[in-house]
Design a protein around this motif. Structure first.
Motif, short mmCIF file in Angstrom:
data_model
loop_
_atom_site.label_atom_id
_atom_site.label_comp_id
_atom_site.label_asym_id
_atom_site.label_seq_id
_atom_site.Cartn_x
_atom_site.Cartn_y
_atom_site.Cartn_z
N ASP A 167 1.38 -0.99 0.09
CA ASP A 167 -0.23 -0.08 0.06
C ASP A 167 1.33 1.07 -0.62
O ASP A 167 0.59 2.44 0.40
CB ASP A 167 -0.99 0.20 0.69
CG ASP A 167 -1.86 -1.21 1.29
OD1 ASP A 167 -2.31 -1.73 0.24
OD2 ASP A 167 -1.92 -1.54 2.14
N THR A 168 2.60 1.20 -0.13
CA THR A 168 3.37 2.11 -0.09
C THR A 168 3.95 2.82 -1.13
O THR A 168 3.79 3.65 -1.97
CB THR A 168 4.25 2.15 1.14
OG1 THR A 168 3.40 1.81 2.11
CG2 THR A 168 5.10 3.39 1.53
N ASN A 169 4.36 1.91 -2.08
CA ASN A 169 5.03 1.83 -2.83
C ASN A 169 5.25 1.02 -4.33
O ASN A 169 5.46 1.49 -4.83
CB ASN A 169 6.41 1.87 -2.77
CG ASN A 169 7.51 1.01 -2.43
OD1 ASN A 169 6.70 -0.28 -1.66
ND2 ASN A 169 8.71 1.00 -1.82
N PHE A 170 4.01 -0.18 -4.06
CA PHE A 170 4.28 -1.19 -5.22
C PHE A 170 3.93 -0.14 -6.33
O PHE A 170 4.29 -0.56 -7.33
CB PHE A 170 3.14 -1.61 -4.75
CG PHE A 170 2.81 -3.19 -5.62
CD1 PHE A 170 3.66 -3.73 -5.82
CD2 PHE A 170 1.65 -3.30 -6.20
CE1 PHE A 170 3.84 -5.34 -7.07
CE2 PHE A 170 1.27 -4.25 -7.41
CZ PHE A 170 2.78 -5.34 -7.23
N GLU A 171 3.36 0.62 -6.43
CA GLU A 171 2.89 0.83 -6.99
C GLU A 171 3.57 2.41 -8.09
O GLU A 171 3.40 3.30 -9.85
CB GLU A 171 1.41 2.30 -7.60
CG GLU A 171 -0.15 1.97 -7.19
CD GLU A 171 -0.13 0.82 -7.95
OE1 GLU A 171 -0.11 1.28 -9.14
OE2 GLU A 171 -0.96 -0.56 -7.64
N ASP A 172 4.48 1.87 -7.21
CA ASP A 172 5.96 3.34 -7.93
C ASP A 172 6.98 2.44 -8.93
O ASP A 172 8.03 3.04 -9.72
CB ASP A 172 6.81 4.02 -6.71
CG ASP A 172 5.97 4.86 -6.71
OD1 ASP A 172 4.21 4.48 -5.70
OD2 ASP A 172 6.26 5.31 -6.02
N ILE A 173 6.62 0.99 -8.57
CA ILE A 173 6.82 0.53 -10.03
C ILE A 173 7.73 0.50 -11.18
O ILE A 173 9.20 0.92 -11.67
CB ILE A 173 6.82 -1.32 -9.63
CG1 ILE A 173 7.41 -1.71 -7.75
CG2 ILE A 173 7.34 -2.26 -10.46
CD1 ILE A 173 6.54 -3.35 -8.20
#
Ligand code: SAM
Ligand code: SF4
Length: 332
Positions: A167-173
């Motif tokens: 919920d913190t940085n998975f989408e930042d990959i």
């Protein structure tokens, strides 16, 4: 030369040296907000001469690869002096650094000149606000300048370690991948590990290596090419990206452990030898060292310690196995 072989026939060739358990950051997965443990006074920490002596004895037992880590190694004064002392030891072939890079721009050249050939840098997002939140006060611009400095002085390959949290940085990959491809960075995604209170607290956000890889593939598609180079990989599964110098690694310490190829032990800043990242057992080297033992006696203590190296960690069986240790003391 006596080699260090543990009871599971693993050859120990790699020593990770933590030079401090203090840090200028407080990453959510590594350190509690108030700091990890009471800070020691000056005398509790090994001096550079004491560290060098221990490294020398290890190197006479076949250890040739050294990593300087922490806490944050660059907050310890004149780290390049320690690198210089270690680099002249005849059996040491490789000195690497793990850092959050906030202070790297100022120190990169001195460290390179002192024999540090490559660096691993922690970076979990390229969003400055999120970066400040994860690190509890970190400055993204300084870290990016540190990464550029590592390239500029030739501390290569530059590896960037991203601890992935759902919920913190998975989408930042995807953004991290684009950055790595543009710069030619070796980007390694790390599963959260349940080490210490901070590590245990983020396990609810654990993302498996398979989920990380799926996200990577969705972004780079057919450009992701598996590599078989074991030497390069260490504990990571490594891929290259066609048309770029970037490499991608996934470190699955929890979902698929790599203990059978473990070749390392860890020296803490207070002089304990940690035999396994995932077990509490540590051997005190500082007390005998300060009592005046000879190199041969120190060697015997180290050989006995390696005979006690555990087969593997038990992160999956017991997530609270290592709640009394802190990643910030172990050095990662
Ligand atoms: N301060 C330096 C840095 O951040 O690179 C060196 C020390 S830090 C403890 C070493 C590595 O441990 C970093 O790459 C960090 O991301 C990783 N680490 C810390 N806590 C972790 C956890 N709970 N799970 C997985 N990796 C962790
Ligand atoms: Fe400090 Fe590194 Fe731990 Fe972050 S991961 S708190 S930078 S030691």
């Amino acid at each position: 030369m006596t080699a260090l072989i543990d009871p599971f026939q693993r050859k120990i060739e790699y020593l990770r040296v933590s030079v401090t358990d203090k840090c200028n950051y407080r990453c959510s997965y590594c350190m509690p907000e108030q700091g990890a443990h009471p800070e020691g006074n000056h005398t509790e920490y090994l001096s550079y001469d004491e560290i060098t002596r221990i490294v020398k004895v290890f190197s006479e037992l076949g250890v040739w690869k050294i990593r300087l880590t922490g806490g944050e190694p660059l907050i310890r004064k004149n780290l390049h002096q320690l690198a210089q002392q270690i680099s002249v030891l005849p059996n040491v072939k490789d000195i690497a650094l793990s850092t959050n890079a906030e202070r790297l721009a100022d120190q990169a050249q001195a460290l390179k000149d002192a024999g540090v050939t490559r660096t691993n840098i922690s970076l979990d997002t390229l969003d400055p606000i999120k970066f400040e939140r994860i690190t509890r006060g970190g400055n993204l611009a300084k870290v990016l300048a540190g990464i550029d400095a590592a390239f500029a002085v030739g501390m290569t390959p530059v590896k960037v370690n991203m601890v992935v949290m759902k919920d913190t940085n998975f989408e930042d990959i995807p953004a991290m991948l684009d950055y790595a491809i543009a710069k030619g960075i070796n980007l390694r995604f790390i599963e959260t590990m349940p080490i210490g209170g901070a590590g245990i607290s983020v396990m609810g956000e654990h993302v498996s290596a398979e989920q990380i890889l799926a996200k990577v593939k969705a972004h780079v598609g057919a450009d992701l090419l598996p590599m078989l180079d074991k030497q390069e990989a260490g504990p990571a599964r490594v891929y290259r990206i066609s048309g770029s110098k970037a490499k991608i690694g996934v470190i699955s310490a929890v979902s698929q452990h790599f203990c059978e190829t473990c070749n390392r032990v860890r020296l803490t800043a207070r002089g304990e030898l940690a035999l396994c990242l995932g077990q509490e057992d540590m051997i005190d080297l500082r007390t005998p060292l300060r009592a005046g033992i000879s190199d041969d006696q120190l060697k015997a203590i180290i050989v006995d310690a390696i005979a006690r190296k555990p087969e593997r960690h038990h992160f999956n069986e017991n997530r609270h196995n290592i709640q009394f240790r802190q990643m910030v003391s172990l050095g990662g």
